[in-house]
Design a protein around this motif. Structure first.
Motif, mmCIF file in Angstrom:
data_model
loop_
_atom_site.group_PDB
_atom_site.id
_atom_site.type_symbol
_atom_site.label_atom_id
_atom_site.label_comp_id
_atom_site.label_asym_id
_atom_site.label_seq_id
_atom_site.Cartn_x
_atom_site.Cartn_y
_atom_site.Cartn_z
ATOM 1 N N PRO A 112 -78.624 -69.508 15.126
ATOM 2 C CA PRO A 112 -78.934 -68.205 15.743
ATOM 3 C C PRO A 112 -78.040 -67.941 16.950
ATOM 4 O O PRO A 112 -78.475 -67.990 18.114
ATOM 5 C CB PRO A 112 -80.402 -68.358 16.142
ATOM 6 N N LEU A 115 -77.439 -63.426 18.520
ATOM 7 C CA LEU A 115 -78.464 -62.500 18.043
ATOM 8 C C LEU A 115 -78.864 -61.511 19.139
ATOM 9 O O LEU A 115 -78.879 -61.850 20.324
ATOM 10 C CB LEU A 115 -79.721 -63.264 17.602
ATOM 11 N N HIS A 119 -83.333 -58.861 16.983
ATOM 12 C CA HIS A 119 -83.324 -59.882 15.940
ATOM 13 C C HIS A 119 -84.223 -61.054 16.319
ATOM 14 O O HIS A 119 -84.961 -61.585 15.482
ATOM 15 C CB HIS A 119 -81.895 -60.390 15.711
ATOM 16 N N ARG A 120 -84.178 -61.469 17.555
ATOM 17 C CA ARG A 120 -84.988 -62.604 17.995
ATOM 18 C C ARG A 120 -86.483 -62.302 17.876
ATOM 19 O O ARG A 120 -87.271 -63.171 17.515
ATOM 20 C CB ARG A 120 -84.627 -62.980 19.438
ATOM 21 N N VAL A 213 -81.095 -69.236 10.855
ATOM 22 C CA VAL A 213 -81.590 -67.889 10.570
ATOM 23 C C VAL A 213 -80.879 -67.358 9.331
ATOM 24 O O VAL A 213 -79.798 -67.829 8.957
ATOM 25 C CB VAL A 213 -81.351 -66.936 11.766
ATOM 26 N N SER A 216 -80.542 -61.541 7.960
ATOM 27 C CA SER A 216 -81.214 -60.512 8.757
ATOM 28 C C SER A 216 -81.499 -60.982 10.176
ATOM 29 O O SER A 216 -81.998 -60.216 10.997
ATOM 30 C CB SER A 216 -82.533 -60.102 8.085
ATOM 31 N N GLY A 217 -81.192 -62.248 10.475
ATOM 32 C CA GLY A 217 -81.435 -62.799 11.803
ATOM 33 C C GLY A 217 -82.795 -63.437 11.978
ATOM 34 O O GLY A 217 -83.131 -63.887 13.069
ATOM 35 N N GLN A 218 -83.588 -63.507 10.901
ATOM 36 C CA GLN A 218 -84.918 -64.107 11.002
ATOM 37 C C GLN A 218 -84.841 -65.620 10.783
ATOM 38 O O GLN A 218 -84.011 -66.111 10.007
ATOM 39 C CB GLN A 218 -85.855 -63.492 9.974
#
Length: 305
Positions: A112, A115, A119-120, A213, A216-218
């Motif tokens: 990550p 981000l 996103h976080r 992640v 999508s940044g998840q």
């Protein structure tokens, strides 16, 4: 900085040696390409095909930790909600490389890094539920499978503060003056020397280089469990300060559960301490991307809600 660092390797494991160990002991993998992924303080990591990751200890101290992973990680499958690498291959060393090693299922994803706060925030609930479940793992079960008790003495704030002031001096030429002053002021503001011990089962090294992640940044995975131990939950809850944006901390602790003020103090301290160490290593390795993310983690941890 001195010539001997905490992350210096005792065993060098080139690609050729890693390949020979894997192919000879697990011939079913012999058709798969092997390439080096990365190294941390304790392990060198190789990717086998696109399905497995093999971790080889770089230091003697990491051997018992790796063996503990092999025993405990399979027990977590029904307890935690974020994917993690499960050990499926148990290798043994030889005269050239004396340590056992493990092969795990490969988790796709990326660190990550860079981000946005938006996103976080997508991962706040998942991280809080993950840690709530992990910290509920029975301490006795962890003990019986070799998990040590607070082997880094995390509750000793005074001692950690001293170390961090030394780190800060070493980093002076590598960070902005305003960051130096902010970190120095934060450390000098700490008036508590020690917090009361608490005992839960911990990942023990939860930071951006051990988190993955998706596109999508998840949050998509948690890796490198070699520092599992029994100790203060603030060790893992540091992510509420250096990963979660300040405006998301209330939601994080609403999902995880409320904690006392000492836990918040220690969590923030660890949230600054770990990125400082990562930054020191990144400077040594000339890794500008990791260095910048470590600096961003420190700045985030020092911002109040």
């Amino acid at each position: 900085m001195g010539s001997t660092n905490l992350w210096d390797a005792e065993w060098d494991l080139p690609l050729e040696m890693a390949s020979a160990l894997i192919y000879s002991q697990f011939p079913q993998l012999s058709s798969k390409r092997i390439r080096r992924l990365d190294h941390g303080w304790d392990n060198t990591v190789y990717l086998v095909g696109n399905e497995y990751v093999f971790r080889f200890p770089r230091r003697q101290v990491a051997v018992s930790l790796l063996e503990m992973e092999g025993r405990i990680l399979p027990k977590l499958a029904d307890r935690i909600s974020i994917p993690y690498s499960k050990p499926v291959f148990h290798g043994v060393g030889n005269q050239e490389y004396p340590s056992p090693f493990l092969g795990y299922t490969y988790l796709p994803g990326k660190f990550p890094i860079g981000l946005t706060d938006e996103h976080r925030c997508l991962s706040i609930s998942a991280l809080a539920r993950f840690l709530k479940g992990l910290h509920a793992f029975p301490v006795q079960d962890a003990e019986e499978n070799g998990a040590p008790h607070d082997h880094r003495n995390l509750t000793d704030i005074a001692s950690r503060k001293e170390k961090m002031l030394t780190f800060l001096s070493d980093l002076r030429g590598h960070i902005r003056e305003e960051d130096y002053r902010q970190i120095e002021a934060y450390l000098q503001s700490l008036t508590i020397d020690r917090v009361e011990p608490k005992e839960v089962f911990l990942h023990g090294d939860l930071h951006f280089k051990n988190m993955l992640v998706d596109e999508s940044g998840q949050i998509a995975g948690i890796i490198d469990w070699g520092d599992m131990n029994i100790g203060h939950p603030a060790c893992d809850l540091s992510v509420a300060y250096n990963f979660v944006p300040p405006g998301g901390r209330e939601a994080f602790f609403k999902e995880y559960g409320e904690v006392d003020e000492e836990t918040h103090i220690l969590a923030r301290l660890i949230a600054v301490y770990i990125p400082m160490l990562i930054l020191l290593q990144a400077v040594t390795d000339h890794n500008a991307e990791i260095a910048e993310e470590a600096k961003a983690n420190i700045r985030r941890a020092l911002v109040d809600e």
